[in-house]
Design an enzyme around this catalytic site. Structure first.
Site, PDB file in Angstrom:
ATOM      1  N   GLU A  99      21.792  48.271  66.912  1.00 38.26           N
ATOM      2  CA  GLU A  99      20.859  47.227  66.473  1.00 38.26           C
ATOM      3  C   GLU A  99      21.722  46.044  66.096  1.00 38.26           C
ATOM      4  O   GLU A  99      22.405  46.066  65.075  1.00 38.26           O
ATOM      5  CB  GLU A  99      20.015  47.734  65.303  1.00 38.26           C
ATOM      6  CG  GLU A  99      18.764  46.885  65.073  1.00 38.26           C
ATOM      7  CD  GLU A  99      19.027  45.703  64.164  1.00 38.26           C
ATOM      8  OE1 GLU A  99      19.155  44.569  64.687  1.00 38.26           O
ATOM      9  OE2 GLU A  99      19.106  45.888  62.944  1.00 38.26           O
ATOM     10  N   GLU A 119      24.139  32.455  66.771  1.00 40.97           N
ATOM     11  CA  GLU A 119      23.458  33.100  65.658  1.00 40.97           C
ATOM     12  C   GLU A 119      24.122  32.582  64.384  1.00 40.97           C
ATOM     13  O   GLU A 119      25.295  32.834  64.136  1.00 40.97           O
ATOM     14  CB  GLU A 119      23.579  34.619  65.739  1.00 40.97           C
ATOM     15  CG  GLU A 119      22.838  35.319  64.614  1.00 40.97           C
ATOM     16  CD  GLU A 119      22.969  36.835  64.647  1.00 40.97           C
ATOM     17  OE1 GLU A 119      22.055  37.514  64.166  1.00 40.97           O
ATOM     18  OE2 GLU A 119      24.008  37.334  65.141  1.00 40.97           O
ATOM     19  N   CYS A 129      19.435  39.626  60.915  1.00 41.54           N
ATOM     20  CA  CYS A 129      19.405  39.576  62.377  1.00 41.54           C
ATOM     21  C   CYS A 129      18.062  39.074  62.880  1.00 41.54           C
ATOM     22  O   CYS A 129      17.962  38.550  63.989  1.00 41.54           O
ATOM     23  CB  CYS A 129      19.716  40.955  62.956  1.00 41.54           C
ATOM     24  SG  CYS A 129      18.577  42.250  62.409  1.00 41.54           S
TER      25      CYS A 129
END
Length: 487
Positions: free
Chosen positions: A259, A387, A293
């Site tokens: 993940e 990100e 995230c």
């Protein structure tokens, strides 16, 4: 050093400077300090597991796993139930550790505790789930059965941004389904992500040897992924590290659940409720300093409403106080480290240098980075592609729905998204065109649920999912047995 709310649990004289492997013991890897990001003060010392420590823990877990797997489902469920009771009983201490160790505000700590309890509760149901099925035999009068069995020893490697929740999300179903676990918490949050977890399950009566908590750095993580006793690795963290974990585990043909990161979009259509969308956008980009995230990394807004949306987003950003999370009323605490703060600063400054405009925020004080809104963002800028993992909201306008889909899908990531429109069918139709593992209508991008398959597409994972029945698939494997007659 005592943490606010800490009484006699957990007994610091037992765990300080140690790892948990059949009780607390001295680590071959020495010790490491735990530093409070808001103040820079030391909070504790934890043990650092060396590769030799990991090898010993793996061997002991492999010995303990068969007996734990053979235990009645009701016995495994009872342990998880008691762990939940212990988490509720000690929630004040757990909350204080999450706030001080990770820099999250109390509301974020409360969310982790509640979500951790949900993970335990859902895993209790997995323990007694029917394990298989009766198949049609190929031989008349014969029997053919298929059922799921535990993998054995599972390695769980967790990040710093939601240390308790991410530990419980993998640990609870893995234990419920009969596996032993090597848990490696992040070195920045080894107490709330490891020490407290060990103590909760020890208090719950988990048999010795079934859980080992091994704080450490990258060397410890590599040792867990490579250990010959570990059958599967569950990793939550960055895509770069996830690739390394997959490479190490893949050499031994181990199952890997990844993940990873995301560059997630909130898409605001022309007919959206602008104020509601901005509220969701602010929560998605600024909640827990954007260190998730599932945080919104792009606000993709129709050109007809982009001005109104941006104004509403700026108002909300400016209304969020930033400071020591122990001070009442703070909405944002510090980011986790100087390294992360410098990276956020670089991304914003580089984008401004090539044309982005800072509408609010954009200047940090130490580890405290204010909620920041940028407009005039385009594909040439790192805020568009990277990100950020910080409280930064880049706003990107679009003219029609095809362009909105193109912008949202213009990334190698594919974790989550949100779509806002007064017409749910319209939002749903657009959502189905997004290349993400999760999507939410008229809501935040940052959502999680214990009964939902959590995970992403592209470089946000390896097509694995965790949560709900997906956990059953992750932490067990099929066994098929036939017999010529009755069993």
């Amino acid at each position: 050093m005592p943490v606010d709310g800490e009484r006699s649990w957990p007994d610091a004289t037992e765990w300080t400077g140690k790892i948990y492997s059949e009780g607390w013991r001295t680590a071959d890897g020495g010790t490491s300090p735990v530093i409070e990001p808001a103040t820079g003060e030391p909070l504790a010392q934890v043990g650092v597991a060396s590769p030799a420590d990991v090898e010993r823990a793996g061997a002991r877990a492999a010995l303990a796993a068969p007996e734990w797997a053979a235990a009645a489902a009701s016995e495994r469920a009872a342990v998880l139930t008691r762990a939940g009771h212990a988490l509720r009983e000690h929630s004040e201490v757990v909350r204080a550790w999450i706030v001080r160790e990770s820099g999250g505000v109390p509301a974020k700590a409360d969310y982790e505790i509640t979500a951790g309890l949900d993970q335990l509760q859902h895993a209790i149901g997995l323990a007694s789930r029917p394990p298989g099925e009766v198949l049609a035999p190929r031989v008349p009068g014969g029997r053919s059965l298929a059922w799921r069995v535990p993998l054995g020893v599972v390695g769980v490697i967790t990040p710093w941004n939601a240390p308790l929740l991410f530990a419980m999300r993998a640990l609870a179903p893995a234990l419920a389904l009969g596996n032993a676990v090597l848990l490696k918490p992040d070195p920045l949050t080894p107490v709330s992500g490891g020490v407290l977890v060990a103590e909760l399950f020890r208090e719950a009566g988990l048999p010795e040897g079934v859980l080992h908590v091994l704080p450490g750095d990258a060397a410890t993580g590599r040792a867990v992924a490579a250990d010959r006793h570990v059958a599967m690795v569950s990793f939550t963290g960055s895509t770069a590290v996830g690739r390394e974990v997959a490479r190490i585990a893949g050499e031994e043909l181990k199952r890997v659940s990844l993940e990873l990161g995301g560059k997630n979009s909130i898409v605001v259509l022309q007919d959206a409720d602008v104020e509601a969308a901005a509220a969701a956008g602010a929560m998605s980009s600024f909640g827990y300093q954007g260190q998730a995230c599932v945080a919104a990394g792009r606000h993709v807004v129709h050109a007809d409403v982009v001005e109104a949306y941006t104004e509403a987003l700026v108002r909300r950003a400016q209304a969020l106080p930033v400071g020591d999370p122990r001070i009442e009323g703070m909405a944002l605490g510090p980011v986790i480290s100087e390294r992360q703060a410098a990276r956020i600063e670089w991304i914003v400054n580089e984008s401004v240098a090539v044309g982005a405009r800072v509408l609010t925020g954009g200047r940090r004080e130490g580890l405290f980075y204010p909620p920041t809104v940028l407009d005039r963002v385009d594909r040439s800028m790192p805020t568009y592609h990277e990100e950020i993992f910080g409280p930064v909201a880049p706003v990107v306008p679009f003219r029609d729905e095809d362009e909105a889909v193109e912008i949202a899908n213009d990334t190698a990531y594919g974790l989550t998204a949100a779509v806002h429109s007064r017409s749910v069918p319209r939002a749903t139709a657009l959502a189905q065109r997004l290349r993400t593992g999760m999507v939410h209508i008229n809501d935040v991008s940052a959502k999680d649920a214990a009964n939902a398959p959590f995970g992403g597409m592209g470089i946000s994972g390896n097509a694995s999912r965790i949560g709900g029945t997906a956990s059953l698939e992750q932490f067990t494997q099929w066994r098929w047995m036939t017999a010529p007659g009755p069993l």
